[in-house]
Structure formats: C-alpha cells, structure tokens
Design an enzyme around this catalytic site. Structure first.
Site, PDB file in Angstrom:
ATOM      1  N   ALA A 111       0.835  -1.210   0.000  1.00 32.63           N
ATOM      2  CA  ALA A 111       0.000   0.000   0.000  1.00 32.63           C
ATOM      3  C   ALA A 111       0.867   1.255   0.000  1.00 32.63           C
ATOM      4  CB  ALA A 111      -0.938  -0.007   1.206  1.00 32.63           C
ATOM      5  N   ASP A 152      -1.119  -9.046  -3.806  1.00 31.79           N
ATOM      6  CA  ASP A 152      -1.161  -7.838  -2.964  1.00 31.79           C
ATOM      7  C   ASP A 152      -1.174  -6.576  -3.816  1.00 31.79           C
ATOM      8  OD1 ASP A 152      -0.937  -9.524  -0.821  1.00 31.79           O
ATOM      9  OD2 ASP A 152       0.567  -8.319   0.223  1.00 31.79           O
TER      10      ASP A 152
HETATM   11  O1  PMV Z   1       1.242 -12.211   4.260  1.00 27.93           O
HETATM   12  P1  PMV Z   1       0.588 -11.542   3.101  1.00 27.93           P
HETATM   13  O2  PMV Z   1      -0.745 -10.989   3.389  1.00 27.93           O
HETATM   14  O3  PMV Z   1       1.470 -10.620   2.360  1.00 27.93           O
HETATM   15  O4  PMV Z   1       0.150 -12.654   2.076  1.00 27.93           O
HETATM   16  C1  PMV Z   1       1.016 -13.579   1.568  1.00 27.93           C
HETATM   17  C2  PMV Z   1       0.241 -14.417   0.641  1.00 27.93           C
HETATM   18  C3  PMV Z   1       1.012 -15.587   0.109  1.00 27.93           C
HETATM   19  O5  PMV Z   1       0.123 -16.289  -0.746  1.00 27.93           O
HETATM   20  C4  PMV Z   1       1.451 -16.501   1.217  1.00 27.93           C
HETATM   21  C5  PMV Z   1       2.224 -15.117  -0.681  1.00 27.93           C
HETATM   22  C6  PMV Z   1       1.890 -14.436  -1.988  1.00 27.93           C
HETATM   23  O6  PMV Z   1       2.811 -13.812  -2.543  1.00 27.93           O
HETATM   24  O7  PMV Z   1       0.763 -14.536  -2.496  1.00 27.93           O
END
Ligand code: PMV
Length: 319
Positions: A111, A152
C-alpha cells in the site's frame, strides 16, 4: 506546483494464500478502514534532484541519496523516475504515513508503494494507469519476498475485491473483479505475532520440494475451494462461504502454516458464532479472519480480544 497526495488501502486475503504462489486462484479484498498515504510537495529551496523522505510513523527522515538502492521506498521512487524517463527530477519532499499495521499480512508494504507511485507520477505530470502501478509495485514486492504471487499489488492498486490467478507462463495474470451479491462482514484478529511472509513462503517451498505430490494435491484442493467461494460470494451464500473458509483453513494447517495461537483464535471465533474462520496471509502468526453476521461483529471482536488478539478490525466487504 501544488502538493499531490494519493492513498491506498490495506488488503485481506479471503482465500487461497500460498496455493496462489503455485498458480491456483485466490480472492483478496481491499481493507478501506486502514490506509497508506503519500504526499509529494515541491521544495524550490533545494537543488533539482534533491528528494527528501519523511515517514514519521517509522521515525524516518532522510533523503533518497542516503538510502541504499535496495530500500523498498528508494526502489519504488527510482522505478517511477525510470518509467517516466526522469533523470533530474525537480526538488521534492515525499511524506509517507500509514495506519496499516506492519508485518501483519494486511499489505502495508504494497500500500505504501502504490501510494508513492501514484502520488509521485502525478506530481511529475503523468498519472500511470493501474496496470503499470501494479506492475511496478510487484517489482518492489519482490524485495520483500522473492516469489510474490502478485495478489497484494493487484488488489491494493485496483482497490476492489479480486479473483486473482498468477500466470504460469508469464503472459499476464488473470485478474477479475466480481460481484458481491450481498455485502458481508469480516472480523480480523491479530495474533500479535509478527510473521514475515518471506519465511512462511520459503518453508512451504521447501516442503513442496520434499513432497511435491502431496503439496500439489493440497494446492489444487485450495483452488477448487476458491472457485466455489467466488460463486458463493456472487450468489450471496454467506453460510457456504463460511464453510469454505473452514475447509481452506484445514488445508493451510496441512501445509504447516497455521499455529497454536491462530488455531485458538479461530476456535474462539467459531464458538462465538462466526460462519467460518481461517488465517489470512502468510500464516504462522499475523492475522486471522472470521466471517460473521454483521450484528455479531462486536461480540466476536470482543471474544477475540479476550482470547489474546492484540488488535481487531471489523470491515464490510461489498462490490
Ligand atoms: O502475508 P501476506 O498478506 O502478504 O500474504 C502472503 C500471501 C502468500 O500467498 C502466502 C504469498 C503471496 O505472494 O501470495
């Protein structure tokens, strides 16, 4: 030149984390209650090329020149300069603030990057389209952990619920926004245990290399659950969505990314009446989410805090 500001929301992965790194779909939603903000203002008192950086939340007061090239903030800024072909930018100050909890799987890093890229490119006279903002943010995400799926940067840039599938051939990810038939409420509970995503992702990779068949089977089952969950959201079948979240959690447990603290909060949420609950993000620590009827949100929130959650956020998901 007037100051330019941009903000970007946090995010929650509803279903599909980890398996998404291996090409399965995942669903993520923006978390609008918390935001990162960047303000870019001209500094006519400084020479061209001077870039001041001020992030009071983390006690940062520096200049671009003084940051190492692999610092995520410095890297994001340089990517924008390169993208716009700016070799000697006008002197400016970039102020960054964020209410998104850090290292909690709520997308704070992505973000901040999105907000900087949007504000800076507009300040330099060229607003970048979302697709480019997302691609540049992905490059910065790689600094955090080598093999991000891309979910993300996507959900935060578009600021809409997304069904995301990483391309296995590098020919463009599948990113679809979709209809939320009936808005639903989730409670996010923080275990208070910082858990860098990079470590969880690396450990899943090692486990997958040791037992490829078992892990591929787990990933595929997660993919099936995510597709069913999308249909449930599109048709307003909230109770089915809860059950699918529970099933996803089972599989995350089998991948080894849950923890006793997460399991405890999940059990408390379900016992307090949540339709379903699971960890969200990298796991091991960080956050869990519970799907609740809106009138139950406060009660579940309080139960989670009494059970040890260090923070809870209630949010409504709508299209
Ligand atoms: O921890 P976060 O919310 O950034 O999520 C990671 C999500 C994973 O699937 C574990 C890694 C990814 O890059 O998608």
């Amino acid at each position: 030149m007037p100051a330019i500001s941009a903000s970007a929301p946090g995010k929650v992965i509803l279903l599909g984390e980890h398996a998404v790194v291996y090409g399965q779909p995942a669903i993520a939603v923006p978390l609008n209650k918390v935001k990162a903000k960047a303000i870019v203002a001209a500094r006519p008192d400084k020479p061209a090329g001077w870039v001041g950086l001020h992030a009071p939340d983390i006690g940062l007061e520096t200049t671009l020149m003084d940051l190492p090239a692999n610092d995520p903030l410095a890297y994001a800024i340089k990517l924008v300069f390169d993208e716009l072909g700016v070799s000697r930018p006008p002197a400016m100050n970039i102020r960054i603030t964020s209410t998104i909890p850090v290292a909690a799987g709520l997308g704070s890093g992505a973000a901040v990057t999105v907000a900087i890229i949007q504000a800076l490119s507009r300040f330099l006279g060229r607003q970048l389209p979302n697709e480019q903002v997302s691609t540049l943010t992905y490059e910065v995400e790689k600094l955090h952990h080598g093999t991000p799926s891309g979910i993300d940067n996507t959900v935060i840039t578009y600021s809409r619920p997304v069904f995301f599938e990483r391309s296995s051939k590098g020919d463009g990810d599948r990113v679809e926004t979709f209809k939320v038939a009936i808005p639903f409420t989730i409670v996010i509970g923080d275990t208070g245990i910082p858990s860098p995503t990079s470590i969880a992702v690396r450990e899943v990779r090692c486990a997958w290399q040791e037992e490829p068949q078992r892990f591929e089977d787990l990933f595929e089952r997660v993919g099936g659950i995510v597709k069913s969950a999308r249909r449930a959201i599109e048709q307003g079948e909230i109770e089915s969505l809860g059950l699918l979240m529970n099933q996803n959690q089972e599989l995350l447990g089998e991948m080894g990314v849950s923890s006793k603290e997460l399991d405890h909060l999940l059990q408390v949420a379900r016992a307090t009446g949540a339709h379903g609950a699971k960890l969200s993000g990298g796991g091991r620590g960080g956050n869990m989410i519970a799907l609740v009827a809106s009138e139950m949100a406060e009660q579940v929130s309080q139960a989670l805090r009494e059970a040890g959650a260090t923070n809870t956020i209630v949010t409504e998901i709508n299209g």
